[in-house]
Design a protein around this motif. Structure first.
Motif, PDB file in Angstrom:
ATOM      1  N   ALA A   1      18.402  -0.183  -9.118  1.00 56.50           N
ATOM      2  CA  ALA A   1      19.266  -0.385  -7.949  1.00 56.50           C
ATOM      3  C   ALA A   1      19.114   0.785  -6.978  1.00 56.50           C
ATOM      4  O   ALA A   1      19.041   0.585  -5.763  1.00 56.50           O
ATOM      5  CB  ALA A   1      20.721  -0.536  -8.395  1.00 56.50           C
ATOM      6  N   ARG A   2      19.052   2.017  -7.511  1.00 59.22           N
ATOM      7  CA  ARG A   2      18.891   3.196  -6.655  1.00 59.22           C
ATOM      8  C   ARG A   2      17.525   3.176  -5.961  1.00 59.22           C
ATOM      9  O   ARG A   2      17.409   3.462  -4.767  1.00 59.22           O
ATOM     10  CB  ARG A   2      19.046   4.476  -7.474  1.00 59.22           C
ATOM     11  N   LEU A   3      16.467   2.808  -6.699  1.00 58.95           N
ATOM     12  CA  LEU A   3      15.122   2.762  -6.111  1.00 58.95           C
ATOM     13  C   LEU A   3      15.025   1.690  -5.029  1.00 58.95           C
ATOM     14  O   LEU A   3      14.327   1.861  -4.030  1.00 58.95           O
ATOM     15  CB  LEU A   3      14.077   2.549  -7.208  1.00 58.95           C
ATOM     16  N   GLU A   4      15.740   0.586  -5.209  1.00 61.03           N
ATOM     17  CA  GLU A   4      15.777  -0.456  -4.181  1.00 61.03           C
ATOM     18  C   GLU A   4      16.553   0.030  -2.958  1.00 61.03           C
ATOM     19  O   GLU A   4      16.132  -0.175  -1.820  1.00 61.03           O
ATOM     20  CB  GLU A   4      16.394  -1.736  -4.738  1.00 61.03           C
ATOM     21  N   GLU A   5      17.688   0.682  -3.197  1.00 62.83           N
ATOM     22  CA  GLU A   5      18.510   1.205  -2.104  1.00 62.83           C
ATOM     23  C   GLU A   5      17.743   2.229  -1.270  1.00 62.83           C
ATOM     24  O   GLU A   5      17.861   2.275  -0.046  1.00 62.83           O
ATOM     25  CB  GLU A   5      19.770   1.848  -2.685  1.00 62.83           C
ATOM     26  N   LEU A   6      16.918   3.048  -1.936  1.00 59.06           N
ATOM     27  CA  LEU A   6      16.121   4.049  -1.243  1.00 59.06           C
ATOM     28  C   LEU A   6      14.902   3.443  -0.538  1.00 59.06           C
ATOM     29  O   LEU A   6      14.210   4.131   0.201  1.00 59.06           O
ATOM     30  CB  LEU A   6      15.646   5.126  -2.232  1.00 59.06           C
ATOM     31  N   GLY A   7      14.625   2.164  -0.790  1.00 60.32           N
ATOM     32  CA  GLY A   7      13.480   1.504  -0.166  1.00 60.32           C
ATOM     33  C   GLY A   7      12.164   1.755  -0.882  1.00 60.32           C
ATOM     34  O   GLY A   7      11.102   1.375  -0.391  1.00 60.32           O
ATOM     35  N   ILE A   8      12.211   2.384  -2.060  1.00 59.19           N
ATOM     36  CA  ILE A   8      10.995   2.609  -2.836  1.00 59.19           C
ATOM     37  C   ILE A   8      10.520   1.293  -3.432  1.00 59.19           C
ATOM     38  O   ILE A   8       9.341   0.960  -3.383  1.00 59.19           O
ATOM     39  CB  ILE A   8      11.237   3.677  -3.929  1.00 59.19           C
ATOM     40  N   VAL A   9      11.448   0.527  -3.987  1.00 58.17           N
ATOM     41  CA  VAL A   9      11.144  -0.809  -4.512  1.00 58.17           C
ATOM     42  C   VAL A   9      11.593  -1.808  -3.460  1.00 58.17           C
ATOM     43  O   VAL A   9      12.741  -1.797  -3.038  1.00 58.17           O
ATOM     44  CB  VAL A   9      11.870  -1.059  -5.854  1.00 58.17           C
ATOM     45  N   LYS A  10      10.663  -2.644  -3.045  1.00 57.32           N
ATOM     46  CA  LYS A  10      10.945  -3.599  -1.972  1.00 57.32           C
ATOM     47  C   LYS A  10      10.993  -5.033  -2.460  1.00 57.32           C
ATOM     48  O   LYS A  10      10.992  -5.951  -1.668  1.00 57.32           O
ATOM     49  CB  LYS A  10       9.892  -3.458  -0.872  1.00 57.32           C
ATOM     50  N   GLY A  11      10.992  -5.248  -3.756  1.00 59.46           N
ATOM     51  CA  GLY A  11      11.035  -6.596  -4.298  1.00 59.46           C
ATOM     52  C   GLY A  11       9.930  -6.776  -5.315  1.00 59.46           C
ATOM     53  O   GLY A  11       9.219  -5.833  -5.657  1.00 59.46           O
ATOM     54  N   ALA A  12       9.787  -7.982  -5.793  1.00 57.17           N
ATOM     55  CA  ALA A  12       8.744  -8.304  -6.767  1.00 57.17           C
ATOM     56  C   ALA A  12       7.935  -9.477  -6.230  1.00 57.17           C
ATOM     57  O   ALA A  12       8.466 -10.340  -5.539  1.00 57.17           O
ATOM     58  CB  ALA A  12       9.370  -8.661  -8.112  1.00 57.17           C
ATOM     59  N   THR A  13       6.650  -9.489  -6.524  1.00 61.43           N
ATOM     60  CA  THR A  13       5.794 -10.571  -6.048  1.00 61.43           C
ATOM     61  C   THR A  13       5.003 -11.155  -7.209  1.00 61.43           C
ATOM     62  O   THR A  13       4.865 -10.538  -8.263  1.00 61.43           O
ATOM     63  CB  THR A  13       4.803 -10.077  -4.980  1.00 61.43           C
ATOM     64  N   LEU A  14       4.488 -12.345  -6.977  1.00 64.09           N
ATOM     65  CA  LEU A  14       3.594 -12.980  -7.940  1.00 64.09           C
ATOM     66  C   LEU A  14       2.163 -12.763  -7.490  1.00 64.09           C
ATOM     67  O   LEU A  14       1.878 -12.786  -6.293  1.00 64.09           O
ATOM     68  CB  LEU A  14       3.850 -14.490  -7.987  1.00 64.09           C
ATOM     69  N   GLN A  15       1.280 -12.566  -8.433  1.00 64.66           N
ATOM     70  CA  GLN A  15      -0.134 -12.516  -8.101  1.00 64.66           C
ATOM     71  C   GLN A  15      -0.669 -13.933  -8.280  1.00 64.66           C
ATOM     72  O   GLN A  15      -0.576 -14.498  -9.369  1.00 64.66           O
ATOM     73  CB  GLN A  15      -0.870 -11.560  -9.041  1.00 64.66           C
ATOM     74  N   ILE A  16      -1.179 -14.505  -7.223  1.00 67.72           N
ATOM     75  CA  ILE A  16      -1.642 -15.889  -7.227  1.00 67.72           C
ATOM     76  C   ILE A  16      -3.164 -15.917  -7.168  1.00 67.72           C
ATOM     77  O   ILE A  16      -3.772 -15.186  -6.384  1.00 67.72           O
ATOM     78  CB  ILE A  16      -1.076 -16.654  -5.999  1.00 67.72           C
ATOM     79  N   ASP A  17      -3.774 -16.772  -7.967  1.00 68.79           N
ATOM     80  CA  ASP A  17      -5.211 -17.019  -7.873  1.00 68.79           C
ATOM     81  C   ASP A  17      -5.385 -18.146  -6.859  1.00 68.79           C
ATOM     82  O   ASP A  17      -5.321 -19.324  -7.195  1.00 68.79           O
ATOM     83  CB  ASP A  17      -5.791 -17.408  -9.239  1.00 68.79           C
ATOM     84  N   TYR A  18      -5.567 -17.764  -5.590  1.00 70.72           N
ATOM     85  CA  TYR A  18      -5.650 -18.750  -4.511  1.00 70.72           C
ATOM     86  C   TYR A  18      -6.802 -19.711  -4.698  1.00 70.72           C
ATOM     87  O   TYR A  18      -6.725 -20.882  -4.326  1.00 70.72           O
ATOM     88  CB  TYR A  18      -5.761 -18.048  -3.152  1.00 70.72           C
ATOM     89  N   GLN A  19      -7.888 -19.255  -5.289  1.00 70.88           N
ATOM     90  CA  GLN A  19      -9.048 -20.119  -5.492  1.00 70.88           C
ATOM     91  C   GLN A  19      -8.677 -21.321  -6.361  1.00 70.88           C
ATOM     92  O   GLN A  19      -9.107 -22.435  -6.107  1.00 70.88           O
ATOM     93  CB  GLN A  19     -10.196 -19.332  -6.111  1.00 70.88           C
ATOM     94  N   LYS A  20      -7.861 -21.102  -7.375  1.00 71.95           N
ATOM     95  CA  LYS A  20      -7.449 -22.198  -8.256  1.00 71.95           C
ATOM     96  C   LYS A  20      -6.523 -23.176  -7.551  1.00 71.95           C
ATOM     97  O   LYS A  20      -6.314 -24.287  -8.025  1.00 71.95           O
ATOM     98  CB  LYS A  20      -6.797 -21.645  -9.512  1.00 71.95           C
ATOM     99  N   LEU A  21      -5.981 -22.772  -6.407  1.00 71.14           N
ATOM    100  CA  LEU A  21      -5.140 -23.656  -5.602  1.00 71.14           C
ATOM    101  C   LEU A  21      -5.923 -24.300  -4.459  1.00 71.14           C
ATOM    102  O   LEU A  21      -5.336 -24.942  -3.594  1.00 71.14           O
ATOM    103  CB  LEU A  21      -3.951 -22.879  -5.037  1.00 71.14           C
ATOM    104  N   GLY A  22      -7.244 -24.090  -4.451  1.00 71.08           N
ATOM    105  CA  GLY A  22      -8.071 -24.709  -3.427  1.00 71.08           C
ATOM    106  C   GLY A  22      -8.356 -23.829  -2.227  1.00 71.08           C
ATOM    107  O   GLY A  22      -8.907 -24.302  -1.229  1.00 71.08           O
ATOM    108  N   TYR A  23      -7.980 -22.560  -2.283  1.00 64.89           N
ATOM    109  CA  TYR A  23      -8.250 -21.628  -1.193  1.00 64.89           C
ATOM    110  C   TYR A  23      -9.369 -20.694  -1.638  1.00 64.89           C
ATOM    111  O   TYR A  23      -9.128 -19.615  -2.156  1.00 64.89           O
ATOM    112  CB  TYR A  23      -6.987 -20.836  -0.820  1.00 64.89           C
ATOM    113  N   GLY A  24     -10.612 -21.143  -1.428  1.00 66.72           N
ATOM    114  CA  GLY A  24     -11.775 -20.445  -1.953  1.00 66.72           C
ATOM    115  C   GLY A  24     -12.364 -19.361  -1.071  1.00 66.72           C
ATOM    116  O   GLY A  24     -13.277 -18.674  -1.486  1.00 66.72           O
TER     117      GLY A  24
END
Length: 156
Positions: free
Chosen positions: A45-68
């Motif tokens: 919570a402190r790291l988010e408040e300080l702006g060090i942590v800005k959220g969480a993301t997923l790593q997507i394999d775009y190629q497997k979704l048709g974006y080659g």
């Protein structure tokens, strides 16, 4: 300019674990770092408040979704003062996944993801080249991404 926050070893260990697996439960992190789950929660919570942590993301394999096609664009601006306007318009193009204001030959370096080269051509010709402030672009198509990782946080 604000002073950088000094991470201690516990903060560093928590962040290292989450950078490897952003879905790791706080209870598992606490077990691995040898602190309580509440400690992990409070520190995050402190790291988010300080702006060090800005959220969480997923790593997507775009190629497997048709974006080659994964391409990098060097964008020449008419003048650097148009950066904010151009970046705002680039944000409106869904295929643009990152935008960097840079030094050197390009004013902007961006990454786009497209289904195929025809889709890439359409994005470049029909959308990007119409943005006022862009003089021209250079496109580099990535043939393979060999490495994409977070940095390892070093002790201060």
């Amino acid at each position: 300019m604000a002073k950088n926050y000094e991470l201690d070893d516990t903060d560093r260990k928590i962040l290292d674990l989450l950078m490897q697996d952003a879905k790791m439960p706080y209870t598992e992190i606490a077990r691995k770092v040898h602190v309580s789950g509440g400690t992990v929660h409070v520190r995050m919570a402190r790291l988010e408040e300080l702006g060090i942590v800005k959220g969480a993301t997923l790593q997507i394999d775009y190629q497997k979704l048709g974006y080659g096609v994964n391409a990098f664009l060097g964008i020449y601006l008419l003048k650097s003062s148009v950066y904010n306007s151009v970046a705002e318009q680039l944000r409106e193009i869904p295929e643009v996944v990152s935008i960097h204001f840079t030094t050197g030959a390009y004013g902007i370096f961006a990454r786009i993801v497209c289904r195929d080269t025809q889709h890439l051509r359409d994005v470049l010709h029909d959308r990007m080249q119409l943005i006022e402030g862009i003089e021209r672009t250079e496109t580099l198509i990535s043939l393979e991404e060999t490495l994409n990782r977070p940095i390892q946080l070093l002790p201060s």
